[in-house]
Design a protein around this motif. Sequence first.
Motif, PDB file in Angstrom:
ATOM      1  N   GLN A  34       9.681   1.885 -11.618  1.00  0.00           N
ATOM      2  CA  GLN A  34      10.131   0.878 -10.663  1.00  0.00           C
ATOM      3  C   GLN A  34      11.101  -0.067 -11.358  1.00  0.00           C
ATOM      4  OE1 GLN A  34       6.049  -0.459  -9.975  1.00  0.00           O
ATOM      5  NE2 GLN A  34       6.396  -0.193  -7.781  1.00  0.00           N
TER       6      GLN A  34
ATOM      7  N   SER B 125       5.606  -9.332   6.657  1.00  0.00           N
ATOM      8  CA  SER B 125       6.445  -8.142   6.824  1.00  0.00           C
ATOM      9  C   SER B 125       7.759  -8.420   7.548  1.00  0.00           C
ATOM     10  CB  SER B 125       5.666  -7.053   7.543  1.00  0.00           C
ATOM     11  OG  SER B 125       5.198  -7.526   8.777  1.00  0.00           O
TER      12      SER B 125
ATOM     13  N   GLY C 209       9.168  -7.926   2.938  1.00  0.00           N
ATOM     14  CA  GLY C 209       7.814  -8.458   2.901  1.00  0.00           C
ATOM     15  C   GLY C 209       7.050  -7.901   1.719  1.00  0.00           C
TER      16      GLY C 209
ATOM     17  N   GLU D 192      10.669  -0.043  -5.883  1.00  0.00           N
ATOM     18  CA  GLU D 192      11.382   1.218  -6.033  1.00  0.00           C
ATOM     19  C   GLU D 192      12.604   1.176  -5.143  1.00  0.00           C
ATOM     20  OE1 GLU D 192       8.949   5.125  -5.807  1.00  0.00           O
ATOM     21  OE2 GLU D 192       7.587   3.429  -5.595  1.00  0.00           O
TER      22      GLU D 192
ATOM     23  N   GLN E 268      15.341   2.287  -2.568  1.00  0.00           N
ATOM     24  CA  GLN E 268      15.207   3.158  -1.405  1.00  0.00           C
ATOM     25  C   GLN E 268      16.543   3.706  -0.954  1.00  0.00           C
ATOM     26  OE1 GLN E 268      12.872   0.259   0.820  1.00  0.00           O
ATOM     27  NE2 GLN E 268      11.184   1.681   0.584  1.00  0.00           N
TER      28      GLN E 268
ATOM     29  N   THR F 270       8.160   4.926  14.737  1.00  0.00           N
ATOM     30  CA  THR F 270       7.665   3.799  13.948  1.00  0.00           C
ATOM     31  C   THR F 270       7.640   4.121  12.457  1.00  0.00           C
ATOM     32  OG1 THR F 270       5.463   4.593  14.485  1.00  0.00           O
ATOM     33  CG2 THR F 270       6.238   2.681  15.702  1.00  0.00           C
ATOM     34  N   GLU F 271       7.697   5.403  12.103  1.00  0.00           N
ATOM     35  CA  GLU F 271       7.750   5.711  10.668  1.00  0.00           C
ATOM     36  C   GLU F 271       9.085   6.314  10.277  1.00  0.00           C
ATOM     37  OE1 GLU F 271       4.909   8.693   9.529  1.00  0.00           O
ATOM     38  OE2 GLU F 271       4.440   9.107  11.606  1.00  0.00           O
TER      39      GLU F 271
ATOM     40  N   GLY G 162      10.886   4.641   3.609  1.00  0.00           N
ATOM     41  CA  GLY G 162      11.732   5.108   2.510  1.00  0.00           C
ATOM     42  C   GLY G 162      13.181   4.653   2.636  1.00  0.00           C
TER      43      GLY G 162
ATOM     44  N   ILE H  64      11.041  -3.532  10.259  1.00  0.00           N
ATOM     45  CA  ILE H  64       9.735  -3.124   9.747  1.00  0.00           C
ATOM     46  C   ILE H  64       8.950  -2.365  10.820  1.00  0.00           C
ATOM     47  CG2 ILE H  64       8.674  -5.356  10.365  1.00  0.00           C
ATOM     48  CD1 ILE H  64       7.767  -3.310   7.265  1.00  0.00           C
ATOM     49  N   GLU H  65       9.167  -2.690  12.071  1.00  0.00           N
ATOM     50  CA  GLU H  65       8.486  -1.988  13.163  1.00  0.00           C
ATOM     51  C   GLU H  65       8.938  -0.529  13.227  1.00  0.00           C
ATOM     52  OE1 GLU H  65       6.032  -4.199  13.504  1.00  0.00           O
ATOM     53  OE2 GLU H  65       7.666  -5.586  13.786  1.00  0.00           O
TER      54      GLU H  65
ATOM     55  N   GLY I  22       9.501   1.074  10.473  1.00  0.00           N
ATOM     56  CA  GLY I  22       9.093   1.664   9.199  1.00  0.00           C
ATOM     57  C   GLY I  22       9.983   1.273   8.027  1.00  0.00           C
TER      58      GLY I  22
ATOM     59  N   ARG J 123      11.522  -1.194   5.389  1.00  0.00           N
ATOM     60  CA  ARG J 123      11.019  -2.439   4.821  1.00  0.00           C
ATOM     61  C   ARG J 123      12.049  -3.557   4.886  1.00  0.00           C
ATOM     62  NH1 ARG J 123       7.484  -2.347  -0.604  1.00  0.00           N
ATOM     63  NH2 ARG J 123       6.568  -4.395  -0.387  1.00  0.00           N
TER      64      ARG J 123
ATOM     65  N   ASP K 295      -0.854   6.259  13.195  1.00  0.00           N
ATOM     66  CA  ASP K 295      -0.407   4.878  13.446  1.00  0.00           C
ATOM     67  C   ASP K 295      -1.551   3.878  13.490  1.00  0.00           C
ATOM     68  OD1 ASP K 295       2.440   5.497  13.878  1.00  0.00           O
ATOM     69  OD2 ASP K 295       1.772   6.464  15.729  1.00  0.00           O
TER      70      ASP K 295
ATOM     71  N   ASN L 256       1.045   7.683   9.057  1.00  0.00           N
ATOM     72  CA  ASN L 256       1.509   6.296   9.189  1.00  0.00           C
ATOM     73  C   ASN L 256       0.351   5.309   9.131  1.00  0.00           C
ATOM     74  OD1 ASN L 256       3.654   4.460   9.413  1.00  0.00           O
ATOM     75  ND2 ASN L 256       3.534   4.403  11.647  1.00  0.00           N
TER      76      ASN L 256
ATOM     77  N   GLY M   1       2.381  -1.881  10.221  1.00  0.00           N
ATOM     78  CA  GLY M   1       2.234  -3.242  10.737  1.00  0.00           C
ATOM     79  C   GLY M   1       2.457  -4.269   9.660  1.00  0.00           C
ATOM     80  N   SER M   2       1.551  -5.202   9.552  1.00  0.00           N
ATOM     81  CA  SER M   2       1.831  -6.381   8.748  1.00  0.00           C
ATOM     82  C   SER M   2       1.657  -6.133   7.253  1.00  0.00           C
ATOM     83  CB  SER M   2       0.970  -7.554   9.196  1.00  0.00           C
ATOM     84  OG  SER M   2      -0.258  -7.551   8.512  1.00  0.00           O
ATOM     85  N   SER M   3       2.114  -7.110   6.479  1.00  0.00           N
ATOM     86  CA  SER M   3       2.059  -6.976   5.021  1.00  0.00           C
ATOM     87  C   SER M   3       0.731  -7.471   4.467  1.00  0.00           C
ATOM     88  CB  SER M   3       3.186  -7.790   4.391  1.00  0.00           C
ATOM     89  OG  SER M   3       2.972  -9.173   4.641  1.00  0.00           O
TER      90      SER M   3
ATOM     91  N   ALA N  22       2.133   3.719   5.555  1.00  0.00           N
ATOM     92  CA  ALA N  22       3.191   2.720   5.655  1.00  0.00           C
ATOM     93  C   ALA N  22       3.418   2.165   4.250  1.00  0.00           C
ATOM     94  CB  ALA N  22       2.793   1.606   6.608  1.00  0.00           C
ATOM     95  N   GLU N  23       4.699   1.859   3.972  1.00  0.00           N
ATOM     96  CA  GLU N  23       5.074   1.514   2.606  1.00  0.00           C
ATOM     97  C   GLU N  23       4.401   0.275   2.026  1.00  0.00           C
ATOM     98  OE1 GLU N  23       9.255   3.236   2.735  1.00  0.00           O
ATOM     99  OE2 GLU N  23       9.378   1.160   2.030  1.00  0.00           O
ATOM    100  N   ILE N  24       4.410  -0.804   2.796  1.00  0.00           N
ATOM    101  CA  ILE N  24       3.848  -2.041   2.242  1.00  0.00           C
ATOM    102  C   ILE N  24       2.359  -1.835   1.999  1.00  0.00           C
ATOM    103  CG2 ILE N  24       3.475  -4.512   2.582  1.00  0.00           C
ATOM    104  CD1 ILE N  24       5.958  -4.698   4.208  1.00  0.00           C
TER     105      ILE N  24
ATOM    106  N   ALA O 298       6.092   6.680  -8.944  1.00  0.00           N
ATOM    107  CA  ALA O 298       5.834   5.371  -9.553  1.00  0.00           C
ATOM    108  C   ALA O 298       4.344   5.040  -9.471  1.00  0.00           C
ATOM    109  CB  ALA O 298       6.649   4.286  -8.856  1.00  0.00           C
TER     110      ALA O 298
END
Lengths: 473, 213
Positions: free
Chosen positions: A23, A130, A144, A162, A164, A194-195, A199, A225-226, A228, A230, B26, B83, B87-89, B111-113, B171
Motif C-alpha cells: 500500500q 463514507s 471515507g 491502495e 485504484q 451498487t458494486e 476498485g 460510494i453508493e 461502490g 470510494r 448487498d 457486496n 454502505g457506511s464507513s 465492499a471496499e471500506i 495488500a
Amino acid sequence: MSDRTLYDKVWDRHKVTTLPTGQDQLFVGLHLIHEVTSPQAFGMLRERDLEVAYPDLTHATVDHIVPTADQSRPYEEDAAEEMMSELEANVREAGIDFSDPTTGDQGIVHVIGPEQGLTQPGKTIVCGDSHTSTHGAFGALAFGIGTSQIRDVLATGTVAMEKQKVRKIQVDGELGDGVEAKDVILEIISRLGTEGGVGYVYEYAGEAIEDLGMEGRMSICNMSIEGGARAGYVNPDETTYEWLEETDYFQENPDEFEALKPYWESIRSDEDAEYDDIVRIDADELEPVVTWGTTPGQGIGITDPIPEAEALPADKQDTARRAQEHMRVEPGETMDGYEIDVAFLGSCTNARLPDLRRAARIVEGHEVADDVRAMVVPGSQRVQEAAEEEGLKDTFEDAGFEWRNAGCSMCLGMNEDQLEGDEACASSSNRNFVGRQGSKDGRTVLMNPRMVAAAAITGEVTDVRDLKEVTTV
Amino acid sequence: MTGADEVEIPEVDSASGSGLPIRGNDIDTDQIIPARFMKVVTFDGLGEFAFFDKRFTEDDDLKDHPFNEDRFQDSSVMVVNSNFGCGSSREHAPQALMRWGIDAIIGESFAEIFAGNCLALGIPTVTADSETIQDLQDWVDENPDGEINIDIEDEKVTYDEQTIDVTVDDAQRKALVDGVWDTTALMKSNAGAVGETARDLPYVGDAAGSSAD
Ligand code: SF4
C-alpha cells in the motif's frame, strides 16, 4: 508525463512512500471529524500515548446525533450529550478547530468543509464517513475511512491506501426540465450497480457536469460510494474557482487564491489522460429518477415500470424480490402514485441552498397533503440562515413543512427524527437501506429535492414535471 | 518511532473455526449494526447488537437468523455472498461482528471500506466464486460444528476433507501474514518523510494554520 488523470497527480503529490504491504502511505491534507466515528479513535490514541500530529489540518463538526429541534445543552438524550461532550473534550485537548453549534458554522461535515473553503482542489481529504467523496466535486481526492484509519491519520497525518483504477463517466448533453444532478447519479448507480465501482475512482466529466454548479457536482460525487466507488471527482474549473474565492478561507487569504491557482490548474486530468474504463451517459435522455427498492441501485425513471425480479441479472433477483416485498411495490407499475407518509428534505446530498430554493419554488402556493409529515433540515447553519433571509423558511412553513436546525437528522435516524412503523418517506437523502431512517419497517424512496417537494404536496410520489412549470437550476 | 507506541501486532497467517452462513447479496452496514446502536463512545459491548433488527422483532422476540441459532453460537467463520458490508464507513460493523465472535469472513465479494475496516482489526475477508460460496454455505448449514481452515498465505480454504482456492487481496495478505496490518506504528516511523511530503505541497505551510486561529 502528459497522460495522467487528476487522481494520478494528486496521489503522487501526496505519496510519502510505499509500505511493506504494497500500500502507499499518503499524506492527508484535510482531516474532517465528527462525533460518531472519532471518539473511539481518540481513545486508541490515548491507549498508545500518542498525540494528534497535525491538529491544524484537522477540523471538527457535530452532525449525526445533534438534535435538530431543541439544541439547548445538555441535550435531552443522554447518549447524544455524552458523544458531544466527548468530542468537545477531544478537540479542546488536541487544539482542533470545531464548528460547534454556537459558532453559526455548524452543519453536516460535507456541507461545511466546502462552505468554509477548507475543501480545495488537489487536497487529499479524509473523514470517518463514507460520503467524504462529496469533496471530490472540487477536484480533491476525498474518501471515507474507518475508525482505525482515523487513528492512523490523527497519529501520523497519513493513511495507508491502495491505488485504484479510474473510470471516466462522461455525461454529454443537457439535463431536461425537472431533471437534476441527483437524477444523474441515481441513473449511474442503477446502470452500473451498487458494486460496479468497487476498485474504481470515478471521474465525472462532460458538458452536463461542467454545466452544473458546485452544489450539483457535490450531489453527484456524494453518491459515488453508493455505486461502490470510494471516491469521485470533477476537474476544477472556473465554476470551482468562483466558489472558492467567496469562501472564508480565501476571503481571509486572498493572496493564496492567486498563489494556489497554478497548482489547481496543474492537477486537472490531461487532455489525453488514460482511463481504465469510460462510461457514457446521455443527459438528454434522463428523467427524474426514483428508487423502488432498498438499495440506491434500484432506481428507475419516474415513467418507467418497476422491473420484474426475473428480468434482472441472476445475482440481483433475490435482493429485488425481497426489496419489492419490503417496499410493497408491484413490478410492471411505475412509482408515480406511490403513497407517502413523510417527506424529508435534507442530508449532505441535497440540503444546500439551491436545493432548498428549487424545492421552495415547487411548494409555493401549495399545502402539504393531509397526513403527510414534511420537514426541511438545512445542511448547515449557514444554509439555514441564508434560506431564512431570503424567505424560504416562510414558504416552507406556510405550506405546512417543519423547519428544523442543521444536522443529518432523518438521513440516518440517529437523533429524534425517525420514521415510525412502516411509514413511507420521499427522501432527498442517499440511502434507502432497510432501517436506515430509524424504523426497520420504514420505506424510503430516494429522489431529487423538487420531487420530494412534489410528493409532500400530493401525498404520493409524483412526476414534478406534471405538477408545475419547472425550470432547471 | 515513539517508544510509547509498543503495540504487539500478531501475524495472522491462518484462521479456523466452525462456520455460519449469512445469506443474501448487498447486506449493508445498517443491517450489520443499526445506527441507533452507534451512540457510544467505545466499541465495547457492540457484539450483542450485531444484525439486531434481523434477529429481533419489535417486541424483542427472536427471529430466524443464524446469529440466534444455538448450533452457531461457537462459530467464528462467517460465509457471506456478494457486496457484503456495503454502505457506511462505520467500523462499528466489523467491531460488532468481531465482538460477537467472528474471526474471519469468506464471501463472494466485499465492499471496499468494510474490507479495509476488517483488515484494521486483523479480520481476513477472503473471496471465492458464487458457486463455491454457496456450496460452502450449504455444507456449513449441515455441519455447524465442522471445522473450516483458512490458509491466508496460500489462499486456500479447507473443509470436509477438501481444499478450495480462494483469493486474498495482495495488500491484505501481506499485511496479515507479516503482521503489519496495524499501520499506525509503521507509518509513524516515517514521520520525517511525511514532513517532507507536506512541505512540498503548495497548500500546506501557512495554509495549515490560518483558518484555525
Ligand atoms: S447526511 Fe446522511 S449521509 Fe450525509 S453525513 Fe449525515 S448521515 Fe451521512
